[in-house]
Design an enzyme around this catalytic site. Structure first.
Site, PDB file in Angstrom:
ATOM      1  N   CYS A 154      -4.225 -66.541  10.020  1.00 36.99           N
ATOM      2  CA  CYS A 154      -3.410 -67.122  11.095  1.00 36.99           C
ATOM      3  C   CYS A 154      -3.109 -66.022  12.107  1.00 36.99           C
ATOM      4  O   CYS A 154      -3.831 -65.013  12.156  1.00 36.99           O
ATOM      5  CB  CYS A 154      -2.141 -67.771  10.543  1.00 36.99           C
ATOM      6  SG  CYS A 154      -1.022 -66.638   9.679  1.00 36.99           S
ATOM      7  N   CYS A 165       3.417 -66.554   7.974  1.00 40.42           N
ATOM      8  CA  CYS A 165       3.830 -67.956   7.730  1.00 40.42           C
ATOM      9  C   CYS A 165       2.680 -68.784   7.151  1.00 40.42           C
ATOM     10  O   CYS A 165       2.664 -69.097   5.959  1.00 40.42           O
ATOM     11  CB  CYS A 165       4.335 -68.608   9.014  1.00 40.42           C
ATOM     12  SG  CYS A 165       5.800 -67.805   9.717  1.00 40.42           S
ATOM     13  N   ARG A 166       1.715 -69.163   7.978  1.00 39.91           N
ATOM     14  CA  ARG A 166       0.728 -70.163   7.556  1.00 39.91           C
ATOM     15  C   ARG A 166      -0.310 -69.631   6.577  1.00 39.91           C
ATOM     16  O   ARG A 166      -0.566 -70.240   5.531  1.00 39.91           O
ATOM     17  CB  ARG A 166       0.026 -70.761   8.790  1.00 39.91           C
ATOM     18  CG  ARG A 166       0.951 -71.593   9.655  1.00 39.91           C
ATOM     19  CD  ARG A 166       0.341 -71.873  11.011  1.00 39.91           C
ATOM     20  NE  ARG A 166       0.228 -70.660  11.807  1.00 39.91           N
ATOM     21  CZ  ARG A 166      -0.377 -70.549  12.970  1.00 39.91           C
ATOM     22  NH1 ARG A 166      -0.958 -71.625  13.475  1.00 39.91           N
ATOM     23  NH2 ARG A 166      -0.413 -69.406  13.627  1.00 39.91           N
ATOM     24  N   SER A 167      -0.967 -68.514   6.922  1.00 39.78           N
ATOM     25  CA  SER A 167      -2.049 -68.062   6.023  1.00 39.78           C
ATOM     26  C   SER A 167      -1.540 -67.553   4.672  1.00 39.78           C
ATOM     27  O   SER A 167      -2.217 -67.775   3.653  1.00 39.78           O
ATOM     28  CB  SER A 167      -2.980 -67.051   6.707  1.00 39.78           C
ATOM     29  OG  SER A 167      -2.313 -65.886   7.095  1.00 39.78           O
ATOM     30  N   ASN A 204       0.179 -63.599  10.028  1.00 41.17           N
ATOM     31  CA  ASN A 204       0.014 -63.419   8.566  1.00 41.17           C
ATOM     32  C   ASN A 204       1.368 -63.327   7.852  1.00 41.17           C
ATOM     33  O   ASN A 204       1.513 -62.627   6.853  1.00 41.17           O
ATOM     34  CB  ASN A 204      -0.861 -62.194   8.240  1.00 41.17           C
ATOM     35  CG  ASN A 204      -1.305 -62.132   6.771  1.00 41.17           C
ATOM     36  OD1 ASN A 204      -1.454 -61.055   6.205  1.00 41.17           O
ATOM     37  ND2 ASN A 204      -1.504 -63.260   6.148  1.00 41.17           N
ATOM     38  N   ASP A 237       2.071 -73.819  14.352  1.00 39.14           N
ATOM     39  CA  ASP A 237       2.778 -72.562  14.116  1.00 39.14           C
ATOM     40  C   ASP A 237       4.273 -72.862  13.947  1.00 39.14           C
ATOM     41  O   ASP A 237       4.904 -73.346  14.882  1.00 39.14           O
ATOM     42  CB  ASP A 237       2.530 -71.648  15.323  1.00 39.14           C
ATOM     43  CG  ASP A 237       3.150 -70.288  15.155  1.00 39.14           C
ATOM     44  OD1 ASP A 237       3.960 -70.111  14.220  1.00 39.14           O
ATOM     45  OD2 ASP A 237       2.826 -69.403  15.961  1.00 39.14           O
TER      46      ASP A 237
HETATM   47  P1  4NP Z   1       1.873 -67.253  11.526  1.00 42.61           P
HETATM   48  O1  4NP Z   1       3.204 -67.440  12.424  1.00 42.61           O
HETATM   49  O2  4NP Z   1       0.756 -66.996  12.492  1.00 42.61           O
HETATM   50  O3  4NP Z   1       1.747 -68.553  10.823  1.00 42.61           O
HETATM   51  O4  4NP Z   1       2.154 -66.071  10.607  1.00 42.61           O
HETATM   52  C1  4NP Z   1       3.644 -66.505  13.369  1.00 42.61           C
HETATM   53  C2  4NP Z   1       4.356 -65.410  12.969  1.00 42.61           C
HETATM   54  C3  4NP Z   1       4.817 -64.512  13.917  1.00 42.61           C
HETATM   55  C4  4NP Z   1       4.550 -64.720  15.251  1.00 42.61           C
HETATM   56  C5  4NP Z   1       3.823 -65.823  15.656  1.00 42.61           C
HETATM   57  C6  4NP Z   1       3.351 -66.719  14.705  1.00 42.61           C
HETATM   58  N1  4NP Z   1       5.052 -63.805  16.227  1.00 42.61           N
HETATM   59  O5  4NP Z   1       4.901 -64.084  17.436  1.00 42.61           O
HETATM   60  O6  4NP Z   1       5.624 -62.764  15.868  1.00 42.61           O
END
Ligand code: 4NP
Length: 157
Positions: free
Chosen positions: A10, A15-17, A13, A129
């Site tokens: 994702c 939340c989703r992945s 790294n 997201d």
């Molecule tokens: P992820 O979510 O891609 O599912 O881990 C996010 C985590 C952090 C951020 C964006 C998306 N960020 O902008 O810091």
């Protein structure tokens, strides 16, 4: 038997992945297939390298009996040689993975795909997201991933 290796990707790294990785690992454990698979996750971005997964995601997953233990890392060129499957959470991740591959790797070893191409119940073509939203977004991501990750596992088992 040759192990199959899977990298979920994702943006951050956190939340989703990591959730996809933990759900996948939980499923293979329950099926007694742990020895057949290597599973990992990574982000296309570098902001959260070394951090635990987001607490909100860890708590939501734990309520379902899934433990998220991964530390964030960034995808790199070696991953295209190490993993059989590199699975993106959304279209933007997918494009960024392809761009990185085109810039850094000549191998066609890894099969690159999007997790929602394996969905059976939910209509979402991307995993949304949840980072900037409320707690319900994390549960929704887990609902979506429980469906598509289990279908993905079936497809490669
Ligand atoms: P992820 O979510 O891609 O599912 O881990 C996010 C985590 C952090 C951020 C964006 C998306 N960020 O902008 O810091």
């Amino acid at each position: 038997m040759q192990k199959k290796s899977v990298l979920f990707v994702c943006l951050g790294n956190i939340c989703r992945s990591p959730a996809a990785e933990a759900i996948f690992f939980d499923l293979v454990k329950k099926k007694g297939l742990n020895d057949n698979f290597i599973v990992d996750s990574a982000g296309t971005g570098s902001w959260h390298i070394g951090k635990n997964a987001d607490n909100r995601m860890r708590i939501a997953a734990k309520k379902r009996g899934v433990e998220i233990l991964s530390k964030a890392r960034q995808i790199n060129a070696k991953d295209f040689e190490k993993f059989n499957y590199i699975i993106a959470m959304d279209d933007s991740n997918f494009r960024n993975i392809q761009d990185l591959k085109n810039r850094t790797s000549s191998t066609d070893f890894a099969s690159i795909n999007k997790i929602q191409n394996f969905r059976s119940i939910f209509n979402e073509q991307e995993v949304p997201d949840p980072y900037f939203g409320g707690d319900e977004g994390f549960d929704h991501v887990l609902d979506i991933l429980e469906d598509s990750v289990s279908c993905f596992l079936e497809s490669i088992s």
